[in-house]
Design a protein around this motif. Structure first.
Motif, PDB file in Angstrom:
ATOM      1  N   ILE A   1      31.552 -12.371   7.568  1.00 10.54           N
ATOM      2  CA  ILE A   1      31.134 -11.432   8.352  1.00 10.54           C
ATOM      3  C   ILE A   1      29.536 -11.302   8.098  1.00 10.54           C
ATOM      4  O   ILE A   1      29.013 -11.140   6.937  1.00 10.54           O
ATOM      5  CB  ILE A   1      31.696  -9.916   7.655  1.00 10.54           C
ATOM      6  CG1 ILE A   1      33.309  -9.897   7.951  1.00 10.54           C
ATOM      7  CG2 ILE A   1      31.066  -8.623   8.420  1.00 10.54           C
ATOM      8  CD1 ILE A   1      33.878  -8.763   7.191  1.00 10.54           C
ATOM      9  N   ASP A   2      28.815 -11.186   9.229  1.00  7.05           N
ATOM     10  CA  ASP A   2      27.387 -10.880   9.123  1.00  7.05           C
ATOM     11  C   ASP A   2      27.069  -9.374   8.475  1.00  7.05           C
ATOM     12  O   ASP A   2      27.376  -8.485   8.751  1.00  7.05           O
ATOM     13  CB  ASP A   2      26.613 -10.955  10.500  1.00  7.05           C
ATOM     14  CG  ASP A   2      25.164 -10.864  10.377  1.00  7.05           C
ATOM     15  OD1 ASP A   2      24.531  -9.870   9.648  1.00  7.05           O
ATOM     16  OD2 ASP A   2      24.717 -11.778  11.112  1.00  7.05           O
ATOM     17  N   ILE A   3      26.325  -9.564   7.449  1.00  7.57           N
ATOM     18  CA  ILE A   3      25.978  -8.076   6.584  1.00  7.57           C
ATOM     19  C   ILE A   3      25.096  -7.368   7.322  1.00  7.57           C
ATOM     20  O   ILE A   3      25.200  -6.029   7.142  1.00  7.57           O
ATOM     21  CB  ILE A   3      25.577  -8.245   5.210  1.00  7.57           C
ATOM     22  CG1 ILE A   3      24.312  -9.213   5.057  1.00  7.57           C
ATOM     23  CG2 ILE A   3      26.575  -9.087   4.158  1.00  7.57           C
ATOM     24  CD1 ILE A   3      23.465  -9.182   3.889  1.00  7.57           C
ATOM     25  N   ASN A   4      24.432  -7.739   8.328  1.00  5.18           N
ATOM     26  CA  ASN A   4      23.519  -6.945   9.051  1.00  5.18           C
ATOM     27  C   ASN A   4      24.180  -6.109  10.198  1.00  5.18           C
ATOM     28  O   ASN A   4      23.587  -5.079  10.374  1.00  5.18           O
ATOM     29  CB  ASN A   4      22.285  -7.541   9.541  1.00  5.18           C
ATOM     30  CG  ASN A   4      21.399  -8.351   8.614  1.00  5.18           C
ATOM     31  OD1 ASN A   4      21.153  -7.507   7.579  1.00  5.18           O
ATOM     32  ND2 ASN A   4      21.209  -9.722   8.698  1.00  5.18           N
ATOM     33  N   CYS A   5      25.198  -6.758  10.912  1.00  5.35           N
ATOM     34  CA  CYS A   5      25.722  -6.134  12.042  1.00  5.35           C
ATOM     35  C   CYS A   5      27.103  -5.952  12.069  1.00  5.35           C
ATOM     36  O   CYS A   5      27.948  -5.370  12.982  1.00  5.35           O
ATOM     37  CB  CYS A   5      25.061  -6.695  13.269  1.00  5.35           C
ATOM     38  SG  CYS A   5      25.492  -8.693  13.352  1.00  5.35           S
TER      39      CYS A   5
ATOM     40  N   THR B   1      29.072  -8.560  12.638  1.00  2.46           N
ATOM     41  CA  THR B   1      29.794  -9.602  13.442  1.00  2.46           C
ATOM     42  C   THR B   1      30.777 -10.441  12.549  1.00  2.46           C
ATOM     43  O   THR B   1      30.550 -11.075  11.450  1.00  2.46           O
ATOM     44  CB  THR B   1      28.712 -10.425  14.069  1.00  2.46           C
ATOM     45  OG1 THR B   1      28.053  -9.823  14.857  1.00  2.46           O
ATOM     46  CG2 THR B   1      29.486 -11.480  15.024  1.00  2.46           C
ATOM     47  N   THR B   2      32.051 -10.594  12.846  1.00  9.94           N
ATOM     48  CA  THR B   2      33.120 -11.237  12.328  1.00  9.94           C
ATOM     49  C   THR B   2      33.592 -12.420  12.891  1.00  9.94           C
ATOM     50  O   THR B   2      33.895 -12.408  14.298  1.00  9.94           O
ATOM     51  CB  THR B   2      34.305 -10.308  11.987  1.00  9.94           C
ATOM     52  OG1 THR B   2      33.681  -9.118  11.579  1.00  9.94           O
ATOM     53  CG2 THR B   2      35.087 -10.866  11.202  1.00  9.94           C
TER      54      THR B   2
ATOM     55  N   TRP C   1      28.291  -0.027  10.099  1.00 10.40           N
ATOM     56  CA  TRP C   1      29.033  -0.742  10.863  1.00 10.40           C
ATOM     57  C   TRP C   1      30.412  -0.902  10.147  1.00 10.40           C
ATOM     58  O   TRP C   1      30.689  -0.711   9.111  1.00 10.40           O
ATOM     59  CB  TRP C   1      28.593  -2.157  10.923  1.00 10.40           C
ATOM     60  CG  TRP C   1      28.313  -2.987  10.014  1.00 10.40           C
ATOM     61  CD1 TRP C   1      27.114  -3.302   9.308  1.00 10.40           C
ATOM     62  CD2 TRP C   1      29.070  -3.726   9.283  1.00 10.40           C
ATOM     63  NE1 TRP C   1      27.142  -4.271   8.551  1.00 10.40           N
ATOM     64  CE2 TRP C   1      28.283  -4.529   8.066  1.00 10.40           C
ATOM     65  CE3 TRP C   1      30.524  -4.024   9.131  1.00 10.40           C
ATOM     66  CZ2 TRP C   1      28.915  -5.300   7.368  1.00 10.40           C
ATOM     67  CZ3 TRP C   1      31.160  -4.691   8.186  1.00 10.40           C
ATOM     68  CH2 TRP C   1      30.420  -5.343   7.199  1.00 10.40           C
ATOM     69  N   GLN C   2      31.388  -1.274  11.005  1.00  8.80           N
ATOM     70  CA  GLN C   2      32.754  -1.249  10.732  1.00  8.80           C
ATOM     71  C   GLN C   2      33.547  -2.375  11.471  1.00  8.80           C
ATOM     72  O   GLN C   2      33.326  -2.311  12.639  1.00  8.80           O
ATOM     73  CB  GLN C   2      33.485   0.388  10.932  1.00  8.80           C
ATOM     74  CG  GLN C   2      35.054   0.010  10.387  1.00  8.80           C
ATOM     75  CD  GLN C   2      35.456   1.455  10.548  1.00  8.80           C
ATOM     76  OE1 GLN C   2      35.535   1.971  11.566  1.00  8.80           O
ATOM     77  NE2 GLN C   2      36.020   1.783   9.342  1.00  8.80           N
ATOM     78  N   THR C   3      34.497  -3.062  10.918  1.00 13.30           N
ATOM     79  CA  THR C   3      35.130  -4.205  11.589  1.00 13.30           C
ATOM     80  C   THR C   3      36.560  -4.106  11.010  1.00 13.30           C
ATOM     81  O   THR C   3      36.581  -4.344   9.661  1.00 13.30           O
ATOM     82  CB  THR C   3      34.205  -5.583  11.636  1.00 13.30           C
ATOM     83  OG1 THR C   3      35.103  -6.485  12.225  1.00 13.30           O
ATOM     84  CG2 THR C   3      34.056  -6.107  10.280  1.00 13.30           C
TER      85      THR C   3
END
Length: 121
Positions: free
Chosen positions: A110-114, A116-117, A70-72
């Motif tokens: 930031i959720d490390i699984n998906c 989500t920030t 994933w990337q944010t």
């Protein structure tokens, strides 16, 4: 219908590859936190996943076996900090989230699984 399916698959492959940059293993820390004022390290490796701050100092990517998970873009999601430059200054690993400091005193998780920030202050 077949040309549409081929185009859809091609679009998916193109968007999933080549978005994130490749990283050097020398820039990856085995520790749980990075303060960019004190080190040149750019990523943290935990549980065979690398959490890497990209060159723009705004984007964090998670790589599993060198493939993008994933990337944010933290600044885009949370907005520009009120004080300081719009860039990540600190990243810390917790058991289920990354703790981020941007600008002077702007905090995000930031959720490390998906990926989500969310802004926390």
């Amino acid at each position: 219908m077949k040309p549409f399916l081929k185009l859809s698959m091609l679009t998916f492959l193109v968007t999933q590859t080549g978005i994130a940059q490749k990283f050097s293993d020398a820039l990856i820390s085995k520790g749980s936190e990075i303060n960019f004022a004190k080190t040149q390290k750019r990523g943290i490796k935990k549980n065979n996943i690398v959490y890497y701050v990209e060159n723009d100092l705004q984007t964090i990517s998670a790589y599993k076996r060198k493939k993008l998970k994933w990337q944010t873009n933290v600044i885009s999601v949370c907005g520009n900090p009120q004080k300081g430059n719009p860039e990540i200054r600190y990243i810390g690993y917790n058991s289920d989230k990354l703790l981020i400091v941007m600008g002077k005193h702007h905090f995000a998780e930031i959720d490390i699984n998906c990926g989500t920030t969310r802004l926390v202050g």
